[in-house]
Design a protein around this motif. Structure first.
Motif, PDB file in Angstrom:
ATOM      1  N   ASN A  23       0.811  -1.226   0.000  1.00 37.06           N
ATOM      2  CA  ASN A  23       0.000   0.000   0.000  1.00 37.06           C
ATOM      3  C   ASN A  23       0.842   1.273   0.000  1.00 37.06           C
ATOM      4  N   GLU A  78      -4.857  -1.766  -1.635  1.00 36.78           N
ATOM      5  CA  GLU A  78      -6.022  -2.512  -1.168  1.00 36.78           C
ATOM      6  C   GLU A  78      -7.315  -1.860  -1.641  1.00 36.78           C
ATOM      7  N   GLY A  79      -8.303  -2.683  -1.918  1.00 38.94           N
ATOM      8  CA  GLY A  79      -9.602  -2.179  -2.337  1.00 38.94           C
ATOM      9  C   GLY A  79      -9.712  -1.854  -3.810  1.00 38.94           C
ATOM     10  N   ARG A 111     -10.533   7.142   2.269  1.00 40.65           N
ATOM     11  CA  ARG A 111      -9.235   6.589   2.654  1.00 40.65           C
ATOM     12  C   ARG A 111      -8.462   7.537   3.572  1.00 40.65           C
ATOM     13  N   HIS A 112      -7.640   6.930   4.414  1.00 38.14           N
ATOM     14  CA  HIS A 112      -6.582   7.652   5.106  1.00 38.14           C
ATOM     15  C   HIS A 112      -5.357   7.618   4.192  1.00 38.14           C
ATOM     16  N   LYS A 134      -7.091  12.411   5.868  1.00 39.10           N
ATOM     17  CA  LYS A 134      -8.083  11.495   5.318  1.00 39.10           C
ATOM     18  C   LYS A 134      -8.957  12.273   4.346  1.00 39.10           C
ATOM     19  N   TRP A 149      -4.661   3.802   2.881  1.00 36.93           N
ATOM     20  CA  TRP A 149      -5.204   2.621   3.550  1.00 36.93           C
ATOM     21  C   TRP A 149      -6.610   2.895   4.070  1.00 36.93           C
ATOM     22  N   SER A 150      -7.322   1.826   4.336  1.00 36.30           N
ATOM     23  CA  SER A 150      -8.662   1.930   4.915  1.00 36.30           C
ATOM     24  C   SER A 150      -8.803   1.077   6.165  1.00 36.30           C
ATOM     25  N   SER A 151      -7.940   0.066   6.324  1.00 31.65           N
ATOM     26  CA  SER A 151      -8.049  -0.837   7.468  1.00 31.65           C
ATOM     27  C   SER A 151      -7.444  -0.219   8.716  1.00 31.65           C
ATOM     28  N   ALA A 152      -7.894  -0.683   9.872  1.00 29.21           N
ATOM     29  CA  ALA A 152      -7.398  -0.172  11.151  1.00 29.21           C
ATOM     30  C   ALA A 152      -5.906  -0.459  11.289  1.00 29.21           C
ATOM     31  N   GLY A 201      -3.519   0.832   9.635  1.00 32.07           N
ATOM     32  CA  GLY A 201      -2.773   0.906   8.380  1.00 32.07           C
ATOM     33  C   GLY A 201      -1.806   2.056   8.289  1.00 32.07           C
TER      34      GLY A 201
END
Length: 495
Positions: free
Chosen positions: A317, A347-348, A398-399, A450, A487-490, A492
């Motif tokens: 990422n 990702e995504g 996204r962040h 973000k 990233w989007s997941s915790a 990340g």
């Protein structure tokens, strides 16, 4: 129960148990199959061999009338001396081998289809490869190239590239490797080194070891110099190369009585290309027809400096971008000119790019020279020329962060000055902005945010990078190392 404690096993008087204990390739007791390897013959046992090796099992098919397998032509000659270790593994398990035998045992296991030995030697190779990379490469070159050995060689070359400083000394094994390995190492994206180190290694390699054969072949020497990014070596190294290329050939090696110059037109051409490109960096910017021509003639990334050692490779990422910032961007680029990185899928299903505006965006006002840097996030099939298409309606929440690395690990002061200047300019607009974060041990500063990236606004970033502060973090030729993560997941966004 006490009576049970006193019961002991007693072997039959026939001695059958002892007979089974003596079954070995060394004694030949109860053997029913013979293995031939050169002048040696081994009395072995079909059931034991078949359990250990798929290839040997296939050769002992009941429909065959033979009771012998000749391995002489099947196994590479260099492995014949360690074959008894293979038999030890088959009969007893856990054969004791030193590091110099691992590659050969692995090759035998690969050829004979011995999964147990294959897995155990591969595990040991993984443990030792960082210290034994050049030795492993020398061993691999003595063997027929199977897919497994090619992958071991590739891993070994990457290890050499990642620890080039240790392997490039005259005492190290890299000096004894053939040209193909040297080219692969120098072309690796894992190679983190100063170009002067690469130059010094190549010069020494050409004057000693395997490279001595290349010195008599000017075209091959030129091919090797093409893998050194000569535009980024120091002036004294360029003078060394010039002296080498125009040095007279000794009379004893010349065809006539005179001392003609070394026939090095190819290498001189490489040197001239490097000097021309270096001049373009000093006077303008590298994004010219010259760079396009050079990119088509030289290895990938030849027009960019190598990654410094203190900068780790990008993780998942993350996208790295090496961008050139001219001393006077207003004399090189029009207002709003954008330098765009290559895309990277994250990702995504999103694709990320970094956008740099060396002379500012078209909407910027004021006398302060700023270098806006944005992160763009778009879908895989995004096309800015077809925004009216309903399929272009999309968004990514996204962040993201953008980090800037000081090219030299000693440039911490320049990095702090950049952070303070950017934060001060941002706070003038908005007191609630998040300040930059310093990563002291690696020499980087980052800004985190973000955003909902969408068709109407696919990019987001920061305008407030002062030109002179940015230039202070560049290499001597004006190249800046940028990194973006989306990233989007915790979790990340952890460093």
């Amino acid at each position: 129960m006490d009576e049970l404690e006193s019961i002991e096993f007693r072997p039959p008087s026939s001695g059958v148990d002892g007979a089974f204990a003596s079954i070995s390739w060394r004694t030949g007791h109860m053997s029913d199959w013979e293995l031939v390897l050169g002048e040696k013959r081994y009395s072995t046992h079909r059931a034991i061999l078949a359990r250990a090796s798929e290839v040997l099992a296939a050769g002992m098919n009941a429909s065959y009338s033979s009771s012998c397998t000749d391995l002489t032509s099947l196994l590479p000659p260099v492995t014949h001396s360690i074959f008894e270790l293979v038999l030890e593994e088959i009969y007893e398990g856990g054969c004791v081998a030193d590091d110099t035998q691992l590659i050969f045992l692995f090759a035998v296991a690969d050829v004979l289809g011995m999964k147990g030995l294959f897995d155990s030697t591969l595990s040991k190779i993984k443990e030792r490869i960082h210290m034994m990379a050049t030795s492993f490469l020398q061993d691999v070159h003595q063997l027929p190239q199977t897919e497994s050995l090619r992958r071991v060689a590739a891993a070994a070359r990457n290890c050499v590239a990642r620890d080039f400083g240790r392997h490039c000394s005259p005492e190290a094994g890299l000096w004894q490797l053939p040209e193909e390995d040297v080219v692969a190492v120098l072309g690796s994206e894992d190679l983190a080194a100063r170009e002067d180190e690469v130059f010094d290694f190549l010069l020494g390699y050409l004057e000693a070891g395997q490279g001595s054969t290349l010195s008599s072949s000017p075209s091959k020497e030129a091919d090797l110099w093409r893998n050194c990014r000569l535009a980024f070596v120091s002036q004294d190294r360029l003078l060394k190369l010039r002296s080498r290329l125009v040095a007279p050939v000794p009379v004893s090696q010349s065809t006539g009585g005179a001392s003609p110059l070394r026939s090095a037109e190819g290498s001189i051409g490489v040197l001239m290309d490097a000097l021309a490109y270096r001049t373009s960096l000093d006077r303008s910017a590298p994004y010219t027809e010259l760079r396009q021509a050079l990119q088509g003639s030289y290895p990938r990334h030849w027009c960019e400096p190598r990654r410094p050692r203190h900068i780790d490779p990008p993780s998942e990422n993350e996208l790295d971008f090496i961008v050139h910032i001219p001393r006077e961007p207003n004399k090189v680029f029009a207002k709003g000119h954008c330098i765009r990185s290559a895309q990277r899928e994250v990702e995504g299903g999103a694709r990320v790019s970094i956008l740099v505006f060396p002379n500012g965006t078209s909407v910027q006002r004021g006398s302060l020279s700023l270098v806006p840097i944005f992160v763009e996030v778009v879908p895989k099939d995004y096309s800015p020329d077809n925004l009216e298409n309903p399929a272009q309606c999309w968004e990514f929440r996204r962040h993201y962060f953008l980090s800037i690395w000081a090219w030299d690990s000693e440039q911490n002061r320049a990095l702090r000055d950049l952070k303070e200047s950017v934060d001060e300019l941002r706070e003038e607009k908005n007191q609630d902005v998040n300040p930059g974060e310093m990563m002291r041990h690696s020499g980087a500063v980052r800004w985190v945010d973000k955003h909902t990236f969408q068709q109407a606004l696919p990019d987001r970033g920061w305008y407030e990078f002062p030109l002179q502060r940015v230039r202070a973090c560049c290499d001597p030729n004006g190249f800046l190392w940028l990194r973006a993560r989306v990233w989007s997941s915790a979790g990340g966004g952890k460093w």
